[in-house]
Scaffold this motif. Structure first.
Motif, short mmCIF file in Angstrom:
data_model
loop_
_atom_site.label_atom_id
_atom_site.label_comp_id
_atom_site.label_asym_id
_atom_site.label_seq_id
_atom_site.Cartn_x
_atom_site.Cartn_y
_atom_site.Cartn_z
N ASP A 383 48.51 39.11 42.20
CA ASP A 383 48.51 37.69 42.51
C ASP A 383 49.57 36.93 41.71
O ASP A 383 49.62 35.71 41.76
CB ASP A 383 47.13 37.10 42.24
CG ASP A 383 46.70 37.23 40.78
OD1 ASP A 383 47.39 37.96 40.04
OD2 ASP A 383 45.70 36.61 40.39
N ARG A 385 49.69 36.76 38.48
CA ARG A 385 49.15 36.36 37.18
C ARG A 385 49.77 37.20 36.07
O ARG A 385 49.86 38.41 36.15
CB ARG A 385 47.64 36.52 37.19
CG ARG A 385 46.94 35.87 36.00
CD ARG A 385 45.45 36.16 36.07
NE ARG A 385 44.87 35.68 37.29
CZ ARG A 385 44.34 34.47 37.45
NH1 ARG A 385 44.33 33.64 36.43
NH2 ARG A 385 43.84 34.11 38.60
N ALA A 431 48.31 30.25 38.38
CA ALA A 431 48.24 31.34 39.35
C ALA A 431 47.27 30.97 40.47
O ALA A 431 46.41 30.10 40.31
CB ALA A 431 47.78 32.62 38.66
N PRO A 432 47.41 31.62 41.63
CA PRO A 432 46.47 31.36 42.72
C PRO A 432 45.04 31.63 42.27
O PRO A 432 44.78 32.50 41.44
CB PRO A 432 46.91 32.36 43.80
CG PRO A 432 48.33 32.70 43.47
CD PRO A 432 48.44 32.60 41.99
N ASP A 434 42.60 32.55 44.36
CA ASP A 434 41.93 33.40 45.33
C ASP A 434 41.14 34.49 44.60
O ASP A 434 41.72 35.35 43.93
CB ASP A 434 42.96 34.04 46.26
CG ASP A 434 42.31 34.79 47.43
OD1 ASP A 434 41.10 35.04 47.35
OD2 ASP A 434 43.02 35.12 48.39
N LEU A 437 42.03 38.18 44.81
CA LEU A 437 43.17 38.70 44.07
C LEU A 437 42.95 38.65 42.58
O LEU A 437 43.78 39.11 41.80
CB LEU A 437 44.43 37.90 44.40
CG LEU A 437 44.93 38.02 45.85
CD1 LEU A 437 46.13 37.11 46.04
CD2 LEU A 437 45.28 39.44 46.20
N ALA A 438 41.82 38.08 42.13
CA ALA A 438 41.59 37.95 40.70
C ALA A 438 41.25 39.30 40.10
O ALA A 438 40.80 40.22 40.77
CB ALA A 438 40.44 36.97 40.43
N THR A 440 43.31 41.56 38.63
CA THR A 440 44.21 42.65 38.98
C THR A 440 44.90 43.26 37.78
O THR A 440 45.71 44.16 37.93
CB THR A 440 45.28 42.14 39.96
OG1 THR A 440 45.98 41.05 39.33
CG2 THR A 440 44.66 41.66 41.24
#
Length: 456
Positions: A383, A385, A431-432, A434, A437-438, A440
């Motif tokens: 994502d 991050r 960061a997004p 979502d 996607l967290a 990662t």
């Protein structure tokens, strides 16, 4: 330890695995080492206008004198009979007292908790309760403000505060006068081995409800990582416009000066005329300034003695345009410009503009980070991050005053991602969010992809 020596250690440890810790030494150990070898070298310089806003004289401290004063202060703190590792708040401007107090708390075996002098009574109370402070060191006067009196109000509301002390003059009744610790006889050698550096506590974004702990060796490691870009030589001067109230100020100022064996001169209260005069003093100088001052410095004729400018950003942030055309609107007339990005209290990442370590390049392609893996590694998740690993970013969140030691081999996630254009980072943004996607960031045992992890 000089900057050249720190860089040599970094280069020598390129093949070191990420889980091998660097030498365990704190800031106080560095001060004492330089004091033994170069006692007459200048350690800390007070700003010339200090008497106007503090009522205290401006003093230039050699390494030997600073080391002696630190021991006297530490001896006074040890007389309080606090349990080892107690949390002691420091609410001081970035003058010599602040630097010496940080080192004295470490020498006494306690944890220094850095409290911004701009905080009001409610925020100070929240921090004191959340971190479980046992004592606070402050100053009687700061311009028109009276920090010691503000702390008396905090002490009246928080009964866990056992000791309250301040540098004078005009220390309020009931507050211990720290000047007496300094003046009360010669320093005595502490019995036995010195305590291990207990570490520091800082606060994310100046939020008293978000304390972060890191060990003393981690602070030194973060300063060493910064110096790999800054390259401050012994006896040169770091002129800092950022107070030691958080990791960015501590690492780029006091930490960098002690690792390099250099001189620290801070300006807690900014004055344009005083700054111009101080900057032009004929001594090799490395300026540390908030990034927004770049526009003020652009196009100006800077002193020949100015070796570098470190522009300190705090995520989220946008990198400014980098025109290198002479006379360009954003052209800094200096060969060495260093961008330093603070990722909250997790990590400090520094890089020289126009070099292979330029932050725009490193954040765009993390494998470009040229630091030993035991010191710092950088990872970008699916994502986007960013996460850090290594002793320079070994920090942990305090939960209701308790902590677990942060390990250098643990990945420390951040909420930030690099905004990329043509493979270069133009900004750091949130960061997004979502949730798919967290999380990662790979575990320490996971194999590292050469496309996403820096292991130089």
């Amino acid at each position: 330890m000089s900057a050249q020596r720190a860089i040599t250690q970094i280069e020598a440890s390129q093949a070191m695995p990420a889980d091998v810790p660097l030498r365990r030494i704190g800031l106080g150990g560095l001060l004492a080492a330089t004091a033994r070898r170069h006692p007459d070298r200048i350690a800390v310089i007070d700003p010339a206008d200090k008497p106007d806003w503090s009522g205290r004289p401006a003093i230039t401290w050699t390494y030997a004198a600073a080391s002696e004063i630190v021991e006297r202060l530490a001896r006074g703190l040890r007389s309080w009979r606090l349990p080892p590792g107690s949390r002691i708040g420091l609410c001081l401007p970035g003058s010599a007292e602040s630097a010496l107090a940080i080192l004295a708390v470490e020498a006494a075996g306690h944890v220094a908790c850095l409290l911004p002098v701009s905080w009001d009574e409610d925020r100070l109370l929240a921090a004191a309760q959340g971190v479980a402070l046992s004592a606070i060191l402050t100053q009687a006067r700061l311009g028109s403000a009276a920090p010691a009196e503000r702390m008396c109000a905090v002490a009246a509301r928080y009964f866990g505060l056992r000791y309250l002390a301040a540098f004078g003059p005009d220390v309020p009744d009931g507050v211990i006068n720290l000047d007496r610790f300094v003046l009360d006889g010669p320093a005595e050698a502490a019995g036995g081995s010195p305590p291990a550096p207990a570490g520091i506590v800082t606060f994310v974004g100046g939020d008293p409800d978000r304390p972060v702990y890191r060990s003393g060796p981690s602070v030194v490691a973060a300063a060493a990582a910064h110096l790999a870009a800054a390259r401050v030589a012994p006896s040169e001067r770091i002129l800092s416009l950022i107070g030691p109230h958080d990791l960015r100020g501590l690492v780029t100022g006091l930490g960098a000066a002690l690792v390099a064996g250099a001189t620290l001169e801070a300006m807690p209260l900014f004055d344009g005329a005083a700054f111009a005069a101080t900057l032009r003093r004929p001594v090799p100088t490395h300026l540390v300034a908030p990034a927004f001052l770049e526009r003020n410095l652009a196009g100006r004729d800077l002193p020949a003695e100015l070796r570098s400018i470190t522009l300190v950003h705090r995520a989220p942030a946008r990198f400014p345009g980098r025109s290198r055309v002479p006379g360009g609107p954003q052209a800094l007339r200096l060969d060495t410009v260093i961008d330093t990005m603070a990722f909250d209290e997790t990590a400090i990442l520094s890089g020289r503009r126009g070099s292979p370590g330029d932050l725009a390049l490193v954040l765009g392609k993390p494998e470009r980070l040229a630091l030993p893996p035991s010191l710092m590694r950088l990872h970008r998740g699916i994502d986007g991050r960013l996460a850090f690993r290594g002793q320079a970013c070994a920090a942990t969140t305090l939960q209701r005053g308790s902590r677990q030691d942060a390990l250098g081999e643990t990945w420390h996630d951040t909420p930030y991602a690099a905004v990329l254009f043509a493979g270069l980072a133009t900004a750091i943004d949130m960061a997004p969010t979502d949730t798919a996607l967290a999380g990662t960031v790979p575990s320490p045992e996971a194999p590292a992809s050469p496309e996403s992890v820096a292991s130089a």
